[in-house]
Scaffold this active site. Structure first.
Site, short mmCIF file in Angstrom:
data_model
loop_
_atom_site.label_atom_id
_atom_site.label_comp_id
_atom_site.label_asym_id
_atom_site.label_seq_id
_atom_site.Cartn_x
_atom_site.Cartn_y
_atom_site.Cartn_z
CG ASP A 33 56.66 -72.37 58.01
OD1 ASP A 33 56.29 -72.00 59.14
OD2 ASP A 33 57.09 -73.50 57.75
CG HIS A 233 39.41 -48.89 67.02
ND1 HIS A 233 40.22 -48.15 66.18
CD2 HIS A 233 38.14 -48.64 66.60
CE1 HIS A 233 39.47 -47.48 65.33
NE2 HIS A 233 38.20 -47.76 65.56
CG ASP A 250 31.26 -52.55 66.59
OD1 ASP A 250 30.72 -53.16 65.64
OD2 ASP A 250 31.75 -51.40 66.47
CG ASP A 261 29.98 -51.81 61.58
OD1 ASP A 261 30.13 -52.26 62.73
OD2 ASP A 261 30.50 -50.75 61.19
CG HIS A 340 32.54 -42.56 67.15
ND1 HIS A 340 31.26 -42.53 66.68
CD2 HIS A 340 32.50 -43.23 68.34
CE1 HIS A 340 30.46 -43.18 67.52
NE2 HIS A 340 31.21 -43.59 68.55
CG HIS A 344 31.32 -46.39 58.64
ND1 HIS A 344 31.13 -47.63 58.09
CD2 HIS A 344 31.30 -46.60 59.99
CE1 HIS A 344 31.02 -48.54 59.05
NE2 HIS A 344 31.11 -47.93 60.22
CG HIS A 351 35.20 -48.27 58.21
ND1 HIS A 351 36.24 -48.01 59.05
CD2 HIS A 351 34.15 -48.58 59.01
CE1 HIS A 351 35.84 -48.17 60.32
NE2 HIS A 351 34.58 -48.51 60.31
CD GLU A 375 29.54 -46.56 63.71
OE1 GLU A 375 30.14 -47.04 64.69
OE2 GLU A 375 29.84 -46.80 62.53
CE1 TYR A 379 31.80 -45.55 72.83
CE2 TYR A 379 31.56 -43.34 71.91
CZ TYR A 379 31.46 -44.72 71.78
OH TYR A 379 31.00 -45.26 70.61
NE ARG A 397 30.40 -48.38 68.21
CZ ARG A 397 31.45 -48.65 68.98
NH1 ARG A 397 31.89 -47.73 69.82
NH2 ARG A 397 32.07 -49.80 68.92
CD GLU A 399 28.16 -49.82 63.78
OE1 GLU A 399 28.75 -50.48 64.67
OE2 GLU A 399 28.74 -49.36 62.78
N1 GLY Z 1 32.98 -51.77 63.67
C1 GLY Z 1 33.64 -50.66 63.17
C2 GLY Z 1 32.77 -49.50 63.16
O1 GLY Z 1 31.75 -49.48 63.82
O2 GLY Z 1 32.98 -48.56 62.45
MN MN Z 2 30.57 -48.85 62.06
MN MN Z 3 30.75 -51.20 64.38
#
Ligand code: GLY
Ligand code: MN
Ligand code: MN
Length: 435
Positions: A33, A233, A250, A261, A340, A344, A351, A375, A379, A397, A399
């Protein structure tokens, strides 16, 4: 009112003799619950600005006449005492400026009347195939079968197209989210040192988001020390930060349900090592070149191709790959190191579920009002036997969040430290400047 205007824009896209049904989000069970914190459905919010769960919005357009009805939780002192205040059926009408409001308890008995007389029904596919399908099938068996819809359209395609071009109020919310996010990233740079754990940084970021006026994070924060940066992730955030390693963070706050983001990389001990600098500069140069090229009319694939070229050349320069540039790109040999995309759409969802191609599979070119992330990353996993020792265990990365303007673009997150010397300076700052 901004959300009422969104309904107007939506109505303008609906053909005559049509009806749209948009459910709010529902509270989701965590275990037994206990429940996850409620977050409103983005489409429902876009059309109402209303934050309660278990509501339904119905928009009818018949003979040019537009009518909006909302079904909401009725007032209930006992439930409100346990679960929280409700606006109720009376007040909601003024709050969202709609024509009619009813109790959600009356939805089932009323919904077929609202659909009657419409040829086209817009709703989420899950609803069309789920609870509505039996009702419509049954109605179609009777004498008035011809009065019920024979065209069913998933609502998302229409809504997502509208959600793509950001209006001034939406851009203002994203900027506010970024202001809070900026403070969190700079504070994290100041806090990091070899006595801390990833979760120390995460907790600080969450504290700054909440105390800064954000509703929380726009997605689960990633604080990845050293080789953890090579897990795209990564959300464990449970490891000790080690001297000589980088942190990939991130993290983006959400303000009035609008996302930010941002990814930055910074050294645990405050100084980039030479191999870290080399990799960082490749990614930074690529990221800046991508942003520079964004303007109306340009394709995302063009930006992406250029980034692949630059990152591939970088991998060649540092002897991670030794094939020709053509071969690296043609055979996608860069992919283990850059798996990747370049970025986006972003908005109510981190996203934003806006299409990248039209109905004829033709890629959309950037337009004024688009908001997207850029971004690129590299890696280099510690377990990769094929790469030079000095680069093993580094993941980078970078971004930023970009608004496409009439003439070009605006980097909405340009004030977040990104050049190596800026990041190192931020690492030397006193944390108490931020909290
Ligand atoms: N934080 C998710 C991305 O960078 O797409
Ligand atoms: Mn992103
Ligand atoms: Mn991100």
């Amino acid at each position: 009112m901004n959300f009422q205007k969104n309904r107007e824009r939506f109505f303008n896209e609906m053909p005559d003799q049509s009806v749209a049904i948009i459910p709010s989000g529902n509270v989701k069970q965590r275990s037994n619950d206990t429940y996850y914190p409620f977050r409103q459905d983005s489409n429902f919010y876009y059309l109402t600005g209303f934050l309660e769960d278990s509501a339904m919005l119905v928009m009818q357009k018949v003979d040019g006449h537009k009518k909006t009805t909302i079904f909401v939780h009725p007032k209930d002192p006992l439930k409100e005492m346990w679960e929280g205040r409700r606006v109720g059926v009376e007040k909601i009408r003024d709050i969202i400026a709609c024509d009619e409001s009813l109790s959600i308890d009356d939805y089932d008995t009323n919904i077929m009347d609202k659909i009657k007389g419409c040829q086209t029904l817009y709703a989420p596919t899950a609803l069309i195939k789920g609870s509505l399908s039996d009702k419509i099938e049954k109605a179609k068996e009777g004498k008035s079968a011809h009065l019920y819809p024979d065209t069913f359209k998933d609502i998302n395609a229409l809504l997502f197209a509208l959600r793509r071009k950001k209006q001034p109020f939406e851009i203002a919310f994203i900027k506010q989210a970024l202001e809070i996010t900026q403070k969190a990233h700079h504070a994290a740079m100041a806090k990091a040192n070899p006595s801390k754990y990833e979760y120390d940084i995460m907790a600080l970021v969450e504290y700054i988001f909440k105390t800064g006026g954000a509703s929380g994070d726009a997605y689960t924060t990633i604080v990845a020390g050293g080789n953890n940066a090579n897990i795209l992730h990564y959300t464990d955030n449970g490891h000790k930060l080690l001297d000589g390693e980088l942190i990939l963070m991130d993290a983006g706050s959400e303000y009035k349900l609008y996302a930010s983001d941002i990814t930055r990389c910074f050294p645990v001990n405050g100084k980039f090592s030479t191999p870290q600098k080399e990799l960082y500069e490749i990614v930074l140069k690529t990221q800046k070149a991508a942003i520079e090229r964004i303007k109306p009319g340009v394709l995302r694939s063009y930006i992406s191709d250029q980034a692949i070229q630059m990152l591939s050349q970088g991998l060649k320069d540092i002897k991670v790959l030794d094939q020709s540039l053509d071969e690296i790109i043609e055979k996608e040999l860069y992919k283990p190191y850059y798996p990747h995309g370049i970025g986006h759409w972003m908005g109510l969802d981190v996203h934003d579920p806006v299409a990248y191609k039209d109905a004829h599979d033709k890629e959309f070119a950037f337009e004024e009002g688009d908001v997207l992330t850029i971004e690129p990353g590299l890696y280099l996993d510690a377990g990769d036997e094929t790469i030079p020792e000095i680069y093993k265990g580094i993941g980078i990365r970078i971004e930023d969040n970009i608004l496409v303007t009439k003439e070009g673009c605006e980097n909405l997150s340009s004030d977040i430290a990104k050049e190596i010397h800026e990041v190192e300076d931020r690492c030397q700052m006193d944390l108490y400047d931020y909290i």
